[in-house]
Design an enzyme around this catalytic site. Structure first.
Site, PDB file in Angstrom:
ATOM      1  N   MET A   1     -26.470 104.974 -11.074  1.00  0.00           N
ATOM      2  CA  MET A   1     -25.420 105.314 -12.477  1.00  0.00           C
ATOM      3  C   MET A   1     -25.565 106.123 -12.515  1.00  0.00           C
ATOM      4  SD  MET A   1     -27.088 102.946 -15.604  1.00  0.00           S
ATOM      5  CE  MET A   1     -28.922 102.554 -15.298  1.00  0.00           C
ATOM      6  N   THR A   2     -27.084 107.225 -11.622  1.00  0.00           N
ATOM      7  CA  THR A   2     -26.980 108.447 -12.281  1.00  0.00           C
ATOM      8  C   THR A   2     -26.571 109.329 -11.281  1.00  0.00           C
ATOM      9  OG1 THR A   2     -29.487 108.441 -12.916  1.00  0.00           O
ATOM     10  CG2 THR A   2     -28.781 110.103 -12.114  1.00  0.00           C
TER      11      THR A   2
ATOM     12  N   PRO B   1     -25.460 113.842  -9.772  1.00  0.00           N
ATOM     13  CA  PRO B   1     -25.517 115.304 -10.133  1.00  0.00           C
ATOM     14  C   PRO B   1     -25.329 115.018 -11.150  1.00  0.00           C
ATOM     15  CG  PRO B   1     -25.108 114.084  -7.480  1.00  0.00           C
ATOM     16  CD  PRO B   1     -24.412 113.260  -8.748  1.00  0.00           C
TER      17      PRO B   1
ATOM     18  N   HIS C   1     -14.082 103.456 -22.457  1.00  0.00           N
ATOM     19  CA  HIS C   1     -13.414 102.212 -21.873  1.00  0.00           C
ATOM     20  C   HIS C   1     -12.762 102.200 -20.563  1.00  0.00           C
ATOM     21  CE1 HIS C   1     -12.687 102.848 -26.814  1.00  0.00           C
ATOM     22  NE2 HIS C   1     -13.495 101.785 -26.465  1.00  0.00           N
TER      23      HIS C   1
ATOM     24  N   PRO D   1     -31.731  97.497 -22.277  1.00  0.00           N
ATOM     25  CA  PRO D   1     -32.898  97.564 -23.046  1.00  0.00           C
ATOM     26  C   PRO D   1     -33.407  96.663 -22.402  1.00  0.00           C
ATOM     27  CG  PRO D   1     -30.719  97.215 -24.421  1.00  0.00           C
ATOM     28  CD  PRO D   1     -30.340  97.636 -22.745  1.00  0.00           C
TER      29      PRO D   1
ATOM     30  N   GLU E   1     -34.471  96.713 -19.127  1.00  0.00           N
ATOM     31  CA  GLU E   1     -34.887  97.994 -18.578  1.00  0.00           C
ATOM     32  C   GLU E   1     -35.953  98.839 -19.476  1.00  0.00           C
ATOM     33  OE1 GLU E   1     -33.297 102.448 -16.213  1.00  0.00           O
ATOM     34  OE2 GLU E   1     -32.051 100.512 -17.083  1.00  0.00           O
ATOM     35  N   ARG E   2     -35.775  99.043 -20.289  1.00  0.00           N
ATOM     36  CA  ARG E   2     -36.712  99.622 -20.965  1.00  0.00           C
ATOM     37  C   ARG E   2     -37.653  99.028 -21.664  1.00  0.00           C
ATOM     38  NH1 ARG E   2     -33.092 103.301 -19.298  1.00  0.00           N
ATOM     39  NH2 ARG E   2     -31.270 104.226 -21.127  1.00  0.00           N
TER      40      ARG E   2
END
Length: 317
Positions: A183-184, A186, A239, A300, A302-303
């Site tokens: 996901m993350t 730079p 989207h 959620p 993951e949290r």
């Protein structure tokens, strides 16, 4: 990466754990009897968390039952005997060994909450929380079980096709296929709508270009769930995002640096690069352009597993 489904149920693993920790015939008979009786019937009311000297005590907290206690014994023994002794080695190397992933898979400690019907162990989130708690109680951060089991595998469970589930989930449960999620980036940390990695159609295939950073399990990953833009002209960025299953041996998929960190040093965190990575249409995970909403549905949990780990760390400290 096809693999036969895990043959034992979670209940079977728990019963195996009982027999491993029960050395005498009398203890075995007592343990067998307790498997079918709640603690209250045995004259041993289960104390709430506030009533127990410490949450590390097996047999406390009313969300758990006797089966959970047996499973916890099984997990705790593995942490003490197998995982604790290798933590220093993993921190020095900046990564766990592939062997420890397989050891966890052999003992039913991966994919615990994934349904058995799709290749998981067939337990619940409570069972998986036990594994997370015991890792934290043992002060073991490596391998990154939660990313693999609690974060990556549910995407396959909820959005994967039968072919995708058969190809990846049993191998992930066995620890022979290590999962990560890209996901993350730079230039886009927590802003998933701001990602630049893109996937463009070329016939029935997709061509992926871009990069990811701070990817846990990235150095050893065998399969990465890659978040990419698939509709650059979408009215809203949310989207036009899709998810793809990208195998580590796909041409153009490169692993960059293994990053050094202030903490979690035994987890392999890496940069990932995608240069004209061609994947078939069957690599699309879920619906095209629905990836952002799939992420919002799964993040959620993951949290929640982070909370489980954190509370357990606070308790043991």
């Amino acid at each position: 990466m096809m693999l036969t489904k895990t043959s034992c149920s979670l209940a079977g693993l728990r019963r195996t754990a009982v027999r491993l920790v029960s050395s005498s015939t009398a203890n075995k008979q007592k343990a067998d009897a307790e498997l079918d009786q709640p603690a209250e019937e045995l004259g041993q009311p289960r104390p709430a968390a506030v009533q127990a000297p410490t949450m590390l005590d097996i047999g406390c907290r009313q969300i758990f039952n006797t089966d959970h206690d047996m499973f916890r014994e099984h997990v705790r023994r593995f942490m003490k005997e197998k995982l604790v002794p290798v933590q220093d080695e993993f921190e020095e190397a900046g990564q766990p060994s592939r062997e420890i992933w397989k050891d966890m898979g052999d003992l039913g400690l991966l994919g615990v909450a994934i349904p058995a019907e799709v290749g998981g162990v067939g337990g619940t989130f409570i069972d998986e929380a036990i594994v997370a708690e015991e890792m934290s109680y043992a002060m073991c951060a490596s391998p990154a079980m939660a990313v693999h089991s609690t974060i990556v595998m549910p995407y396959l469970t909820h959005y994967g096709t039968k072919e995708q589930q058969d190809n990846y989930i049993p191998a992930m449960t066995a620890g022979t296929c290590i999962g990560s999620i890209g996901m993350t980036e730079p230039d886009a940390g927590s802003d998933l709508q701001g990602i630049r990695t893109n996937a463009k159609k070329d016939g029935t295939d997709w061509i992926i270009n871009g990069s990811k950073i701070y990817i846990t399990n990235g150095w050893l990953t065998d399969c990465c769930v890659v978040v990419a833009k698939t509709k650059s002209d979408a009215k809203r960025a949310a989207h036009g995002v899709s998810l793809f299953l990208v195998d580590a041996d796909t041409p153009g998929f490169h692993k960059g640096r293994k990053l050094k960190k202030l903490g979690l040093k035994g987890q392999d965190t890496a940069e990932l690069f995608f240069e004209d990575v061609r994947v078939p249409g069957s690599a699309l995970l879920g619906k095209e352009n629905a990836g952002f909403y799939q992420l919002m549905e799964q993040l959620p949990q993951e949290r929640l597993i982070i909370v489980v780990h954190s509370a357990a760390h606070c308790e043991v400290m």
